[in-house]
Motif scaffolding. Structure first.
Motif, PDB file in Angstrom:
ATOM      1  N   CYS A 151       0.855  -1.194   0.000  1.00 37.41           N
ATOM      2  CA  CYS A 151       0.000   0.000   0.000  1.00 37.41           C
ATOM      3  C   CYS A 151       0.890   1.242   0.000  1.00 37.41           C
ATOM      4  O   CYS A 151       2.106   1.145   0.109  1.00 37.41           O
ATOM      5  CB  CYS A 151      -0.953  -0.019   1.198  1.00 37.41           C
ATOM      6  N   PRO A 152       0.286   2.435  -0.102  1.00 39.27           N
ATOM      7  CA  PRO A 152       1.109   3.644  -0.193  1.00 39.27           C
ATOM      8  C   PRO A 152       1.911   3.982   1.070  1.00 39.27           C
ATOM      9  O   PRO A 152       2.783   4.834   1.022  1.00 39.27           O
ATOM     10  CB  PRO A 152       0.079   4.753  -0.465  1.00 39.27           C
ATOM     11  N   MET A 153       1.623   3.309   2.187  1.00 38.17           N
ATOM     12  CA  MET A 153       2.438   3.535   3.393  1.00 38.17           C
ATOM     13  C   MET A 153       3.911   3.259   3.087  1.00 38.17           C
ATOM     14  O   MET A 153       4.788   3.982   3.537  1.00 38.17           O
ATOM     15  CB  MET A 153       1.998   2.613   4.536  1.00 38.17           C
ATOM     16  N   GLY A 154       4.169   2.185   2.349  1.00 34.81           N
ATOM     17  CA  GLY A 154       5.538   1.831   1.991  1.00 34.81           C
ATOM     18  C   GLY A 154       6.439   1.654   3.202  1.00 34.81           C
ATOM     19  O   GLY A 154       7.522   2.220   3.282  1.00 34.81           O
TER      20      GLY A 154
END
Lengths: 119, 420
Positions: free
Chosen positions: A12-15
């Motif tokens: 996800c964009p949290m990375g």
């Protein structure tokens, strides 16, 4: 042998930047992840990383190539060998989407298939 | 030779947006329609996006671009939807008269009951950047290079630097590497990449390609062909810092520095364009402020995922069908505006008195962690979406439920709120 690897989670964009402790190639611990998916990914990535390979192959009597992909992901370490095998492939018309262009690429047991029609 | 035709619906552009819109309108019973496509085949930009990752939301599997496009092309064929290729639309008027030209049909003028604009977007070129240096060959947009390598079968160069870390640039870093080029660096002006983490890992890190954040190209060198570039670090004001120059010997510079909706035709039809999205201003039906002219897909606002393009375009197709039938009366609307931390909410207007779900889409202005997107009407909170992270690289979607939409009694604002 102890080893430490820092990897980025791709779920996800949290990375999340994760710190993975390995002992003799086996995952001992994962830290830095926010959720369970990160841990699963870290295990996969540190023990058996795989990638889909997409590429193009030559077409007989045409300058326009044909797009192809491995049917399923193959070991990451085989990517360049896979590209090398594909560079020797030339297909002839007609080809249909999903037709096998190269069987068992690099001994992975995975076929390379066409991703478009070439009629 | 000029042909004058009448159609219930004309769809401009046969990429994923135009195909989805045509399918939806056809399924609603509109038969006298045509899709006009500039290229020799339908499918749009997906034809050259041979990598996979498309369709996870819509089909529950990861397809390559050509495979995703083919599903809609097959469906359109099965239904009998006419797609006229090799046809360039020259003008759309606000009275919905479409002028187009093609080798096989010559000049055609079509009076359309409704028009759907689905022309997609184009890449920002070198001229939009103002990078100093010579005008040698070897500077391409990433999408042009992608077309050369994936469709036309030749390589634009051997030693490559990529400016911009958007997804197309990252995808091309890997593609050029696999095809035998040496990709020396990916250079990004901002302190963060707008590309997906997955692409940073699988396109750069997998191949040990360095990503220079807060850097930009400050010189382009070469007489006939590019011979090298200079890269400098930039400060918080995004201006190059003297003394930080690095030099790269390269024959190719790929630009992946943003996409702009392609709205020349839209402007010609006197449609109001949003200065934030660079696309038309639309109602929840995707209708512009010119009656019967609709817009969807990347021509409306640049999407990250084709799945969302298709979803939006199905809605445009259904709405256009309703307009053709006289079932889409002119309605009063409430305005939807960008609040703090929000950029480019689409749609910009919602019809009053409807009770249908409306999806608000926008980009956060910066990265927000543990935050909420809050929707307010007359200062009263009507919807909230919480997430661990919102980033400008990923379009945010906040659905408004039908009963909430039915109760709208004033203008709506979407804003970001950190915490909670």
């Amino acid at each position: 042998m102890l080893e430490e690897r820092i990897i980025t989670c791709i779920n996800c964009p949290m990375g999340c930047r994760m710190n993975v402790q390995l002992e003799d190639g086996a995952v001992k611990s994962v830290t830095g992840n926010t959720c369970k998916r990160g841990e699963t990914y870290a295990h996969q990535e540190c023990t058996m990383p795989v990638r889909m390979v997409t590429a193009v192959v030559a077409v007989k009597d045409s300058p326009m190539p044909l797009s192809v992909k491995t049917r399923t992901p193959i070991p990451k370490a085989k990517i360049f060998e896979c590209m090398k095998e594909l560079s020797r492939v030339t297909v002839s018309r007609p080809v249909h989407e999903k037709d096998v262009v190269l069987e068992n690429v690099c001994g992975t047991g995975v076929d390379v298939i066409a991703t478009r029609n070439l009629l | 030779m000029m042909e004058h035709l009448k159609k219930d619906l004309v769809i401009v552009g046969g990429g994923p947006a135009g195909l989805a819109a045509a399918i939806a309108a056809w399924e609603d019973g509109i038969r006298n329609l045509v899709v006009l496509e500039r290229e020799h085949q339908a499918g749009g930009i997906l034809r050259q996006c041979i990598h996979n990752g498309f369709g996870l939301h819509r089909f529950g599997e990861e397809l390559t671009g050509p495979e995703y496009a083919q599903r809609d092309i097959d469906r359109a064929k099965e239904l009998g939807i006419p797609i006229q290729c090799d046809t360039t639309v020259l003008e759309v008027t606000e009275e919905r008269q479409v002028t187009c030209v093609s080798e096989q049909e010559g000049l055609q003028i079509i009076d359309a009951g409704a028009v759907i604009l689905s022309m997609g977007c184009r890449e920002r070129p070198r001229g939009a950047l103002g990078t100093p240096g010579t005008r040698c060959s070897g500077v391409f947009t990433a999408g042009t290079a992608q077309k050369f390598v994936n469709l036309e079968g030749y390589m634009p160069g051997k030693r490559v630097v990529i400016l911009g870390s958007g997804d197309i640039g990252l995808i091309m870093a890997r593609r050029m590497t696999l095809q035998g080029a040496k990709v020396l660096a990916c250079v990004e002006l901002m302190p963060f990449s707008s590309g997906l983490n997955r692409n940073i890992v699988q396109c750069l890190e997998d191949y040990n390609i360095p990503l220079y954040l807060s850097h930009t190209v400050t010189k382009i060198e070469g007489r006939d062909r590019l011979t090298g570039i200079e890269v400098s670090e930039v400060g918080p004001d995004r201006r190059p810092i003297p003394g930080t120059q690095m030099h790269f010997d390269c024959d190719t510079l790929l630009l992946s520095v943003g996409l702009l909706p392609e709205n020349e035709l839209t402007r010609g039809a006197n449609v109001t364009i949003s200065p934030v999205t660079s696309g038309a201003e639309v109602e929840d039906t995707l209708q512009t402020d010119r009656p019967g002219i609709f817009a969807c897909g990347n021509v409306l606002h640049v999407h990250d995922l084709v799945d969302f393009v298709s979803e939006e375009s199905f809605r445009a197709g259904h709405a256009a069908a309703a307009f053709v039938r006289g079932n889409l009366p002119k309605a009063e609307t409430v305005r939807v505006s960008d609040g703090e931390g929000v950029r480019g909410v689409v749609p910009q207007k919602i019809r009053k008195g409807i009770s249908e779900e409306v999806r608000l889409m926008f980009r956060p202005a910066q990265v927000f962690k543990k935050a909420s997107a809050v929707v307010e009407c007359n200062g009263r909170e009507i919807a909230r979406k919480r997430a661990m992270i919102f980033t400008p690289g990923e379009m945010a979607v906040v659905p408004l439920k039908a009963d909430v939409v039915a109760g709208l009694d004033g203008d709506v604002t979407v804003r970001m709120e950190v915490g909670s």
